[in-house]
Structure formats: structure tokens, C-alpha cells
Enzyme design. Structure first.
Site: not given
Ligand code: OKP
Ligand code: ZN
Length: 353
Positions: A169, A205, A207, A294
């Protein structure tokens, strides 16, 4: 496969993150990495090393993907935070005000003197606490990515950068999503600088890797591909849609494969097939895999339903791409299972090469 692990990772240990209007314990905890290390000791894949990179070499590699004003900010952030108020030494720095730069509503070219303002200028969320050891931990992670990329440049079929905090990110001049330095982008740029003409990034990932996409968006020499939860409903929300294909010289060199929350392994695999076809068509000389776990059914903040045994298949499918590969550890918040899932993937990869 050699693993380069970050001996400084635990210097970064956030207390709480902002979640739905309240502070909750951080999901991105040091134990995540310890579980992977333990599993790697139980099922070894190769040597377990620390990176052995000089400060000067690391500075150069970081400068290859991040702006000077951003890294200068990160390097001094903790001291500035404490200088604002000595009592701040007892709490993590968290941003609380942002300039909405992409709507041109505020100036982002003028560096504010106020630390709170700069904390917001260089970030995009309030879930990424910064503390005394953040900079050292993030640098240690970037060194792992650099060392793993060098290993592949030296002729290895693969290498693993085992680090936290994660990186995908983090953009040219912003942190967020628990990420400060973009380890995968540093690996990709290192491969380019080492003479690999075409480098692909395959982000698995949950996200969307908004930082990585932004870093390479206008470049044709690095293909960025990401399979992730649809940003219409999933973090980081404001990037990761299918119609983002790159810009300028980079048009056609970014591929987003968003999938609805709840997606299971079969549909996820179909997306991975599409991703690997794109990497084949691109004719990649080297591959970087931001490896988030994840997508696991038990992940507390994510919404796909992959099972532990599925990661073995994922590793085999990535191996079938037949490209020298740097794996970079990213998310995965089902802490007790993250080690098994990571090693399942890497073992599946190693078994099929
Ligand atoms: C980082 B990585 C969920 C809250 C989200 C940020 C997530 C960051 C993920 N409702 N908070 O991509 O694993
Ligand atoms: Zn993630």
C-alpha cells in the site's frame, strides 16, 4: 529457496488502529512473522538468512521507488512527533487530517511546518501507527526485498523476503494500510536495475496493491497485476478497479482483477489463470509476488474463503509461469495459521520447479 528475514521487524509494533470510529488493537502484529519463521524451521525450504545490505546500498534502492521528501519525513517522524509534546513518547503517531490531493482542493506542493499536517500529507489512512522503531523496521524489510531480488539476479530460481511491516500500500510518497516502504516495488526495481528487461508483479494479497500500482502506473517495463477484493466494498476503496489499465507509456501494463467479497477458491483460481496468462503475454524475465495470505477463510479483516491446502495449488500455479520469482510477505491476519499458509504456498512452488 533462500529466505531473507528482517531481524528488526519487531521494532515496529503498533498499539491501536482507528476502526469504525474507535481504537482497536492492531491486526498487523510481530507474531505474524514469528509464526512463518517457526513453520519454516519445521518445514525448511532452504537457508534462513538476514539480508546483509549496507546502509548506502539500501538508501539507493529505497530512492528508486520513494521520493526524497517522503523518506526524509519518515526518517525524522518519530523525533518530530515527540518534539511536539514529550508525552507523545508514550503513544504512537497516527494521522488525523488529509489534504485530498487528488481533488486539487488543497496544496500538496508546499511542505507544511506543522508535523500533524505532514503526517497527513504523507499518508492516506488512520490505521497505520508510526512509532520509534518504524523507520528501522521498515528499512530492515526493504533490505530483505533487495537481498531477495539480488539472489534471483544471481541466478536463483526464487527467493523469499520475509518481512513486516508489509509494503504494497506504500506509494512513491505515502504510507497507509500498515505499509511504509514498498518492499515488492523495491524488489521489482532492483530486478530492472540488475538488467531484467521486463518485470511482472503479481499481487495475491486480499487488498489491492494501490502503492505498487501507483509507482509503476506510467511504465511499460513493469507489468503490475493484482487479484483482490472489489474496491467498491473493500479496502483501500479508492483504487483497484478493472478499468485502471495504466497511463501514458504504461497504458496496458496494469491489470486489476477485482472479485466480490465471499469469492471462493475456484473463482479465485480462474483469476490467477488470467493473471498468469497476462504475465506470459508480457514475456516477463522476472516476477515479484507480493504474497498476502489474507485470502484465507479465517482472516479477520478480509472476505475470500481460501483454505490452507489451497495455497499449495497457488504455489504450483505460480511455479508453472516458469519465471524467476521473488516472493515478498504481505498481509495475513489469521495469525496462528499464517505460517502454515505461507509455507504451503512456497512448498507448492518449490515442489513444482
Ligand atoms: C494491509 B494488507 C478493515 C480495515 C482495513 C487496513 C487494512 C490493511 C491491509 N475493515 N484496515 O494489504 O494486508
Ligand atoms: Zn491485505
Amino acid at each position: 529457496m533462500k529466505t531473507f528475514h528482517n531481524p528488526h521487524h519487531a521494532l515496529h509494533q503498533g498499539r491501536e488502529e482507528m476502526f469504525r470510529g474507535r481504537m482497536v488493537p492492531c491486526h498487523e502484529v510481530p507474531a505474524r512473522l514469528d509464526f512463518v519463521l517457526t513453520e519454516l524451521q519445521r518445514r525448511p525450504l532452504g537457508e534462513l538468512l538476514t539480508p546483509g545490505i549496507s546502509d548506502a546500498e539500501l538508501d539507493t534502492a529505497i530512492a528508486g521507488v520513494h521520493s526524497a521528501r517522503y523518506t526524509a519525513f519518515l526518517a525524522g517522524a518519530w523525533d518530530e512527533w515527540v518534539a511536539m509534546d514529550p508525552a507523545n513518547a508514550q503513544r504512537d503517531a497516527l494521522p488525523s487530517v488529509w489534504p485530498l490531493g487528488n481533488r486539487h482542493a488543497f496544496r500538496t506542493d508546499v511542505l507544511p511546518q506543522n508535523f500533524t499536517a505532514r503526517l497527513g500529507l504523507f499518508s492516506f489512512d488512520s490505521g497505520s501507527p508510526l512509532m520509534a522503531g518504524t523507520w528501522a523496521a521498515a528499512r530492515g524489510g526493504a533490505a530483505c526485498a533487495l537481498a531477495a531480488a539480488r539472489e534471483v539476479l544471481g541466478g536463483a530460481r526464487s527467493a523469499f523476503a520475509l518481512t513486516r511491516p508489509p509494503g504494497h500500500h506504500a506509494g512513491p510518497d505515502f504510507f497507509g494500510g500498515y505499509c511504509f516502504l514498498n518492499n515488492a516495488a523495491i524488489a521489482a526495481q532492483t530486478l530492472r536495475d540488475g538488467g531484467q528487461q521486463r518485470v511482472a508483479v503479481l499481487d495475491v494479497d486480499y487488498h489491492h496493491g494501490n502503492g505498487t500500482q501507483t509507482i509503476f502506473y506510467e511504465r511499460a517495463d513493469v507489468l503490475t497485476v493484482s487479484i483482490h477484493g472489489d474496491p467498491a466494498t473493500e479496502y483501500p476503496f479508492f483504487l483497484g478497479h478493472a478499468d485502471e489499465r495504466g497511463a501514458g507509456a504504461g497504458l496496458g501494463f496494469n491489470l486489476n482483477l477485482p472479485l466480490p467479497r465471499g469469492t471462493g477458491f475456484e473463482a479465485w483460481c480462474a483469476a490467477l489463470d488470467t493473471a498468469i496468462d497476462a504475465i506470459d503475454d508480457f514475456n516477463a524475465d522476472a516476477l515479484v509476488v507480493p504474497m498476502g495470505l489474507d485470502t484465507f477463510e479465517g482472516d479477520p479483516i478480509s472476505g475470500f474463503t481460501l483454505k490452507s491446502e489451497d495455497y499449495d495449488t497457488v504455489g504450483r500455479m505460480i511455479a508453472a509461469a516458469g519465471v524467476p520469482t521473488v516472493f515478498v510477505f504481505e498481509g495475513g491476519y489469521a495469525v496462528a495459521e499464517v505460517g502454515v499458509n505461507a509455507v504451503n504456498l512456497l512448498e507448492g512452488f518449490c515442489r513444482s520447479i
